[in-house]
Design a protein around this motif. Sequence first.
Motif, PDB file in Angstrom:
ATOM      1  N   UNK A 270       0.856  -1.371  -0.052  1.00  0.00           N
ATOM      2  CA  UNK A 270       0.117   0.078   0.210  1.00  0.00           C
ATOM      3  C   UNK A 270       1.114   1.250  -0.141  1.00  0.00           C
ATOM      4  N   UNK A 271       0.255   1.937  -0.637  1.00  0.00           N
ATOM      5  CA  UNK A 271       1.587   3.324  -1.132  1.00  0.00           C
ATOM      6  C   UNK A 271       0.818   4.402  -1.232  1.00  0.00           C
ATOM      7  N   UNK A 272       1.176   5.520  -0.842  1.00  0.00           N
ATOM      8  CA  UNK A 272       0.293   6.607  -1.324  1.00  0.00           C
ATOM      9  C   UNK A 272       0.819   7.766  -1.608  1.00  0.00           C
ATOM     10  N   UNK A 273       0.788   8.212  -2.818  1.00  0.00           N
ATOM     11  CA  UNK A 273       1.556   9.723  -3.124  1.00  0.00           C
ATOM     12  C   UNK A 273       0.593  10.797  -3.588  1.00  0.00           C
ATOM     13  N   UNK A 274       1.194  12.057  -2.565  1.00  0.00           N
ATOM     14  CA  UNK A 274       0.142  13.012  -2.575  1.00  0.00           C
ATOM     15  C   UNK A 274      -1.444  12.408  -2.051  1.00  0.00           C
ATOM     16  N   UNK A 275      -2.553  12.880  -3.137  1.00  0.00           N
ATOM     17  CA  UNK A 275      -4.021  12.673  -2.776  1.00  0.00           C
ATOM     18  C   UNK A 275      -3.984  11.498  -3.508  1.00  0.00           C
ATOM     19  N   UNK A 276      -2.901  10.533  -4.045  1.00  0.00           N
ATOM     20  CA  UNK A 276      -3.274   8.994  -4.376  1.00  0.00           C
ATOM     21  C   UNK A 276      -3.682   7.529  -3.915  1.00  0.00           C
ATOM     22  N   UNK A 277      -3.755   6.627  -3.499  1.00  0.00           N
ATOM     23  CA  UNK A 277      -3.394   6.031  -3.041  1.00  0.00           C
ATOM     24  C   UNK A 277      -3.250   4.667  -3.978  1.00  0.00           C
ATOM     25  N   UNK A 278      -2.073   3.944  -3.297  1.00  0.00           N
ATOM     26  CA  UNK A 278      -2.180   2.438  -4.538  1.00  0.00           C
ATOM     27  C   UNK A 278      -2.016   1.150  -3.584  1.00  0.00           C
TER      28      UNK A 278
END
Length: 321
Positions: free
Chosen positions: A218-226
Motif C-alpha cells: 500500500x503506497x500513497x503519493x500526495x492524494x493518490x493511494x495505490x
Amino acid sequence: MSEGTMQRRAQRDDQFAQRATRTGGLNRVLAAALAVPVMVFAAACSSDSGSDSGSAGGSASAADGAQGAGGSGDTAASSAPAVEAAAYATLPSACKVLSKKTLTDLVPKGTSSAKEGDSSDTGARASCSWSSLDNNGVKGSQFRWLNVSLLRFESDAATGDAESQAQTYYAKQVKTAQTVTDAKNAKTETVTGTGDQATVVRYDLKKKEGAFKQQTVVARVENVVITLDYNGAGLAGEKTPSADTLTASAKKAAQEVVAAVRSANGEGSGGGSAATTSPSPSASASKSASATPKPTATKSASAVSKATASRASSKASSKKS
C-alpha cells in the motif's frame, strides 16, 4: 338737561357697560372653547407624526440590523479557511502503469492478460489485473496473480483536503491487509523510496489449490493511494515460490506505479528512478514559497518596452533617410 334725563342716561350707560362686560366675557369663553379642539387636533396630528416617525425609525433600525447581520455573515463566510487544492488531478491508465519488463518478471506467462476493472470515473478510481499460469503438466505449475488499484481523492469543504483523506484511506488499506482471515506468518514492513508513504504486508494463505504467498503493498503519493496485490503458488506438486523474492518484486512494481502516477500529472519521467528522486508538488511548493520571487513580469514588460522603442527609432530613421 333735567336731572331725570341725566339719571336715565347714566343708567343706560351703566347697562351698556354691563352688557359689554358680559359680551366680552362670553367672547373670551367662546374663544377658549374654540381653542380646545384646535389644541386637541394639533396634539393628535403631532402624536400621529411622532408615531410615523417612530415606526419609520424602527423600520430603518431593523433594516440596518438585518443589513449588519448579513454583512457579518458575508464576512464570516469570506473569512472561512479555504481547503487546500488536491496535488494530483488525474490517474494514469491502470493497465499501463507497469513496463513490459516488469510484467515479464512478475507474471511471465501473463504479460498480455491485462484485465481492466470496472470504473465510472477512471480519473478517480482505476484498476487492472494480470494472471500467469506456467503449466508444466505432470510436473506441476507455477501460478502468479497481480492486481493494481488506484484511488484519487479530491479536496472538499465537507470532507477535508485531498491529502488528509488519502492518508486516512492508506491507513485503512494497511489495516485491511493485516487482518485477512486465516492468514499465517503475517509480517508488516515499512517501505522507503516509494511515494510519501508505503507499507508491505506479507503472509501465507492456504487454499484448496495450494499454499499461496501473498504480498500487499500500500503506497500513497500526495492524494493518490495505490494498492498492489501480488501472490504466487506452486500447484500440483510444484515448489512454493519464495516469499522474499515475491516481496522484492512487489516493492519494485509499486515504485514503478508511483512513478507512473507522478508522470501522468506532469512530474518526473515515469521511470522507476523518478519515484525515489522526484520531489512531490507539496515540497516544490514549499521551496517556491520560501524562495525570493523573481520579477519576471516586470522584466518582460521592460523588454517589450525596449523592443518597441527600438522599432520606433528604426522607423524614424527610415523616414528621415
